[in-house]
Design an enzyme around this catalytic site. Structure first.
Site, PDB file in Angstrom:
ATOM      1  CB  THR A 132      -0.897  -0.014   1.257  1.00  0.00           C
ATOM      2  OG1 THR A 132      -1.467   1.270   1.450  1.00  0.00           O
ATOM      3  CG2 THR A 132      -0.108  -0.340   2.523  1.00  0.00           C
ATOM      4  CG  ASP A 133      -1.269   4.926  -0.865  1.00  0.00           C
ATOM      5  OD1 ASP A 133      -1.786   4.237   0.041  1.00  0.00           O
ATOM      6  OD2 ASP A 133      -1.914   5.781  -1.505  1.00  0.00           O
ATOM      7  CD  GLU A 134      -3.502   3.383   4.160  1.00  0.00           C
ATOM      8  OE1 GLU A 134      -3.451   3.389   5.391  1.00  0.00           O
ATOM      9  OE2 GLU A 134      -4.539   3.164   3.523  1.00  0.00           O
ATOM     10  CE1 TYR A 158      -3.392  -2.723   5.552  1.00  0.00           C
ATOM     11  CE2 TYR A 158      -3.343  -0.380   5.050  1.00  0.00           C
ATOM     12  CZ  TYR A 158      -3.358  -1.701   4.628  1.00  0.00           C
ATOM     13  OH  TYR A 158      -3.338  -1.990   3.285  1.00  0.00           O
ATOM     14  CE  LYS A 162       0.096  -4.762   2.927  1.00  0.00           C
ATOM     15  NZ  LYS A 162      -0.255  -6.118   2.406  1.00  0.00           N
TER      16      LYS A 162
HETATM   17  P1  NAD Z   1      -9.501  -7.525   1.929  1.00  0.00           P
HETATM   18  O1  NAD Z   1      -9.497  -7.233   3.389  1.00  0.00           O
HETATM   19  O2  NAD Z   1     -10.732  -7.256   1.123  1.00  0.00           O
HETATM   20  O3  NAD Z   1      -9.116  -9.066   1.673  1.00  0.00           O
HETATM   21  C1  NAD Z   1      -8.111  -9.721   2.386  1.00  0.00           C
HETATM   22  C2  NAD Z   1      -8.274 -11.210   2.141  1.00  0.00           C
HETATM   23  O4  NAD Z   1      -7.222 -11.899   2.845  1.00  0.00           O
HETATM   24  C3  NAD Z   1      -9.601 -11.792   2.655  1.00  0.00           C
HETATM   25  O5  NAD Z   1     -10.158 -12.650   1.705  1.00  0.00           O
HETATM   26  C4  NAD Z   1      -9.198 -12.542   3.917  1.00  0.00           C
HETATM   27  O6  NAD Z   1     -10.052 -13.655   4.194  1.00  0.00           O
HETATM   28  C5  NAD Z   1      -7.792 -12.999   3.546  1.00  0.00           C
HETATM   29  N1  NAD Z   1      -6.959 -13.281   4.728  1.00  0.00           N
HETATM   30  C6  NAD Z   1      -6.789 -12.471   5.815  1.00  0.00           C
HETATM   31  N2  NAD Z   1      -5.954 -13.062   6.685  1.00  0.00           N
HETATM   32  C7  NAD Z   1      -5.564 -14.240   6.134  1.00  0.00           C
HETATM   33  C8  NAD Z   1      -4.690 -15.279   6.547  1.00  0.00           C
HETATM   34  N3  NAD Z   1      -4.042 -15.216   7.713  1.00  0.00           N
HETATM   35  N4  NAD Z   1      -4.504 -16.333   5.726  1.00  0.00           N
HETATM   36  C9  NAD Z   1      -5.164 -16.417   4.534  1.00  0.00           C
HETATM   37  N5  NAD Z   1      -6.013 -15.458   4.102  1.00  0.00           N
HETATM   38  C10 NAD Z   1      -6.209 -14.385   4.895  1.00  0.00           C
HETATM   39  O7  NAD Z   1      -8.250  -6.709   1.353  1.00  0.00           O
HETATM   40  P2  NAD Z   1      -8.053  -6.011  -0.063  1.00  0.00           P
HETATM   41  O8  NAD Z   1      -8.607  -4.637   0.014  1.00  0.00           O
HETATM   42  O9  NAD Z   1      -8.470  -6.926  -1.128  1.00  0.00           O
HETATM   43  O10 NAD Z   1      -6.466  -5.884  -0.073  1.00  0.00           O
HETATM   44  C11 NAD Z   1      -5.650  -6.924  -0.582  1.00  0.00           C
HETATM   45  C12 NAD Z   1      -4.191  -6.522  -0.422  1.00  0.00           C
HETATM   46  O11 NAD Z   1      -3.945  -5.298  -1.112  1.00  0.00           O
HETATM   47  C13 NAD Z   1      -3.783  -6.288   1.029  1.00  0.00           C
HETATM   48  O12 NAD Z   1      -2.493  -6.804   1.226  1.00  0.00           O
HETATM   49  C14 NAD Z   1      -3.785  -4.769   1.172  1.00  0.00           C
HETATM   50  O13 NAD Z   1      -2.839  -4.362   2.139  1.00  0.00           O
HETATM   51  C15 NAD Z   1      -3.389  -4.334  -0.217  1.00  0.00           C
HETATM   52  N6  NAD Z   1      -3.890  -3.020  -0.661  1.00  0.00           N
HETATM   53  C16 NAD Z   1      -5.220  -2.708  -0.553  1.00  0.00           C
HETATM   54  C17 NAD Z   1      -5.669  -1.457  -1.010  1.00  0.00           C
HETATM   55  C18 NAD Z   1      -7.135  -1.083  -0.976  1.00  0.00           C
HETATM   56  O14 NAD Z   1      -7.471   0.075  -1.288  1.00  0.00           O
HETATM   57  N7  NAD Z   1      -8.040  -1.976  -0.628  1.00  0.00           N
HETATM   58  C19 NAD Z   1      -4.757  -0.550  -1.564  1.00  0.00           C
HETATM   59  C20 NAD Z   1      -3.406  -0.919  -1.653  1.00  0.00           C
HETATM   60  C21 NAD Z   1      -2.994  -2.150  -1.199  1.00  0.00           C
HETATM   61  P1  TYD Z   2     -10.773   3.956   3.889  1.00  0.00           P
HETATM   62  O1  TYD Z   2     -11.690   3.516   2.812  1.00  0.00           O
HETATM   63  O2  TYD Z   2     -10.890   3.337   5.244  1.00  0.00           O
HETATM   64  O3  TYD Z   2      -9.283   3.777   3.308  1.00  0.00           O
HETATM   65  P2  TYD Z   2      -7.845   4.264   3.922  1.00  0.00           P
HETATM   66  O4  TYD Z   2      -7.991   4.607   5.334  1.00  0.00           O
HETATM   67  O5  TYD Z   2      -7.024   3.040   3.701  1.00  0.00           O
HETATM   68  O6  TYD Z   2      -7.415   5.415   3.059  1.00  0.00           O
HETATM   69  O7  TYD Z   2     -10.901   5.521   4.066  1.00  0.00           O
HETATM   70  C1  TYD Z   2     -10.689   6.416   2.990  1.00  0.00           C
HETATM   71  C2  TYD Z   2     -10.805   7.820   3.539  1.00  0.00           C
HETATM   72  O8  TYD Z   2     -12.159   8.046   3.942  1.00  0.00           O
HETATM   73  C3  TYD Z   2      -9.940   8.063   4.772  1.00  0.00           C
HETATM   74  O9  TYD Z   2      -9.428   9.403   4.738  1.00  0.00           O
HETATM   75  C4  TYD Z   2     -10.915   7.931   5.933  1.00  0.00           C
HETATM   76  C5  TYD Z   2     -12.230   8.414   5.334  1.00  0.00           C
HETATM   77  N1  TYD Z   2     -13.463   7.781   5.893  1.00  0.00           N
HETATM   78  C6  TYD Z   2     -14.505   8.595   6.360  1.00  0.00           C
HETATM   79  O10 TYD Z   2     -14.435   9.847   6.309  1.00  0.00           O
HETATM   80  N2  TYD Z   2     -15.621   7.988   6.863  1.00  0.00           N
HETATM   81  C7  TYD Z   2     -15.746   6.625   6.945  1.00  0.00           C
HETATM   82  O11 TYD Z   2     -16.788   6.129   7.454  1.00  0.00           O
HETATM   83  C8  TYD Z   2     -14.671   5.806   6.450  1.00  0.00           C
HETATM   84  C9  TYD Z   2     -14.760   4.302   6.502  1.00  0.00           C
HETATM   85  C10 TYD Z   2     -13.545   6.441   5.923  1.00  0.00           C
END
Ligand code: NAD
Ligand code: TYD
Length: 353
Positions: A132-134, A158, A162
């Site tokens: 992630t960018d975070e 989180y 990561k």
């Molecule tokens: P998500 O929370 O929707 O899915 C995570 C999946 O991992 C789920 O299916 C969960 O059951 C599985 N999981 C969790 N713990 C596990 C374990 N111990 N063993 C096996 N499976 C397990 O997450 P996402 O949004 O799809 O993100 C996927 C990846 O991309 C993550 O690594 C996250 O850090 C990264 N990422 C997400 C975003 C975003 O905006 N969602 C952006 C950048 C990077």
């Molecule tokens: P989120 O989808 O949780 O992603 P991330 O924290 O990984 O960026 O949140 C996106 C942005 O929206 C973040 O600045 C927090 C804000 N947010 C709200 O303002 N209200 C909400 O209920 C949630 C879930 C997020």
């Protein structure tokens, strides 16, 4: 053949579905099905003989070792993680267990397997770690976007978990020569996203006429990317990325949270001219800010564009419109993920506001 961890989650499922649709590889999905994982996400593959779902934990070295021996994957694509910042603030432990220790155990199982391969198989093998960018921390309003050389400065539990996993992957490449790559991506949105994250949460709440909880002043900025674009970038990194490298992926699409929520409300106003909740923007409510809330994220995608020719295809407006349509067209999915556990989360997190 690819082993995909976390393939029943949001991005993982989009990746697995897209990869199977273009017959990129046979896939084994390993997922523990936490609250965020849902087999319904992979329903379209129920009759696909080239896809196998395995219920299990990435920290289970015996299981992972067996899957690697039995299926001999050419690549491991690692999505599995705890992924929600707010949950990491309420309870960081599972983030350390899965994101840090889980990634460590997975790397150990993969290393042992990889070291036993023939020289040519070792060269061909890939470990793609999705991050992630975070990990880069927070930007000021005038700062340039994050690039691959920006120092890590994770601010939430989180992000710290990561960052730790990224460092482990880097160390396994540097120390053992494991052919690993790391991608760091900005905020994704699109089909199958669990409605605890901003965009699906706001869509579903607005449809029900519930208040739309915007944290703080609503001026935090995120760089939004449609999930299919992210998955395409990952395919390219897997195929052509340079081993040992990091690639930043983003939408070049910076929006304040208020802009995102207003755009969603406008889309719903147009789709439902007779809704009693119109104008939906009336539902916006400012609530207590997230602890340690990062102000701004933005990604510099020069490297992946230059080296691999990748650019996002979807505009924010077209991607959001597709996303809203998907949530409207999939009420059974929405219903199935809004379980008792989900309602408990809403009560715990938003109940007191
Ligand atoms: P998500 O929370 O929707 O899915 C995570 C999946 O991992 C789920 O299916 C969960 O059951 C599985 N999981 C969790 N713990 C596990 C374990 N111990 N063993 C096996 N499976 C397990 O997450 P996402 O949004 O799809 O993100 C996927 C990846 O991309 C993550 O690594 C996250 O850090 C990264 N990422 C997400 C975003 C975003 O905006 N969602 C952006 C950048 C990077
Ligand atoms: P989120 O989808 O949780 O992603 P991330 O924290 O990984 O960026 O949140 C996106 C942005 O929206 C973040 O600045 C927090 C804000 N947010 C709200 O303002 N209200 C909400 O209920 C949630 C879930 C997020």
């Amino acid at each position: 053949m690819w082993l995909v961890t976390g393939g029943a989650g949001f991005i993982g499922a989009n990746f697995v579905l897209a990869a199977r649709a273009r017959n990129a590889a046979r896939i084994v999905t390993l997922d523990r099905l936490t609250y965020a994982g849902n087999l319904k996400n992979l329903e379209a593959l129920a009759d696909d003989p080239q896809h196998l779902f395995v219920l299990g934990d990435i920290a289970d070295r015996d299981l992972v070792g067996r899957l690697l021996r039995e299926h001999q994957p050419r690549a491991v694509v690692h999505f599995a993680a705890e992924s929600h910042v707010d949950r990491s603030i309420h309870g960081p432990h599972p983030f350390m267990e899965t994101n840090v220790m889980g990634t460590f155990h997975l790397l150990e199982a993969v290393r042992q397997h990889w070291q036993g391969l023939s020289a040519s198989e070792r060269v061909e093998f890939r470990f793609l770690h999705i991050s992630t960018d975070e990990v880069y921390g927070s930007l000021g309003p005038k700062d340039p976007p994050f690039c691959e050389t920006t120092p890590y400065a994770p601010n939430s539990p989180y992000a710290a978990s990561k960052a730790a996993s990224d460092h482990l992957v880097r160390a396994y490449h540097h120390t053992y020569g494991l052919p690993a790559l790391v991608t760091n991506c900005s905020n994704n949105y699109g089909p199958f996203q669990f409605p605890e994250k901003l965009i699906p949460l706001m869509i579903l709440k607005a449809l029900k006429g519930e208040s739309l909880p915007v944290y703080g002043d609503g001026l935090n900025v995120r760089d939004w990317l449609y999930v299919a674009d992210h998955c395409e970038a990952l395919g390219q990194v897997l195929a052509q990325g340079r081993v040992g490298q990091t690639y930043n992926i983003g939408g070049s699409n910076e929006k304040t949270n208020l802009e995102v929520v207003h755009t969603l409300c406008a889309i719903l106003d147009e789709l439902f001219p007779d809704s009693p909740h119109r104008p939906h923007a009336r539902l916006i409510t400012y609530v207590k800010d997230r602890l340690g809330h990062d102000r701004r994220y933005a990604m510099n995608i020069e490297k992946i564009s230059r080296e691999l020719g990748w650019r996002p295809r979807e505009s924010f407006e077209s991607g959001l419109a597709k996303t809203v349509r998907w949530y409207l067209e999939n009420p059974a999915w929405v219903e199935s993920v809004q379980s008792g556990e989900y309602r408990e989360w809403l009560e715990l997190h938003y109940g007191s506001n």
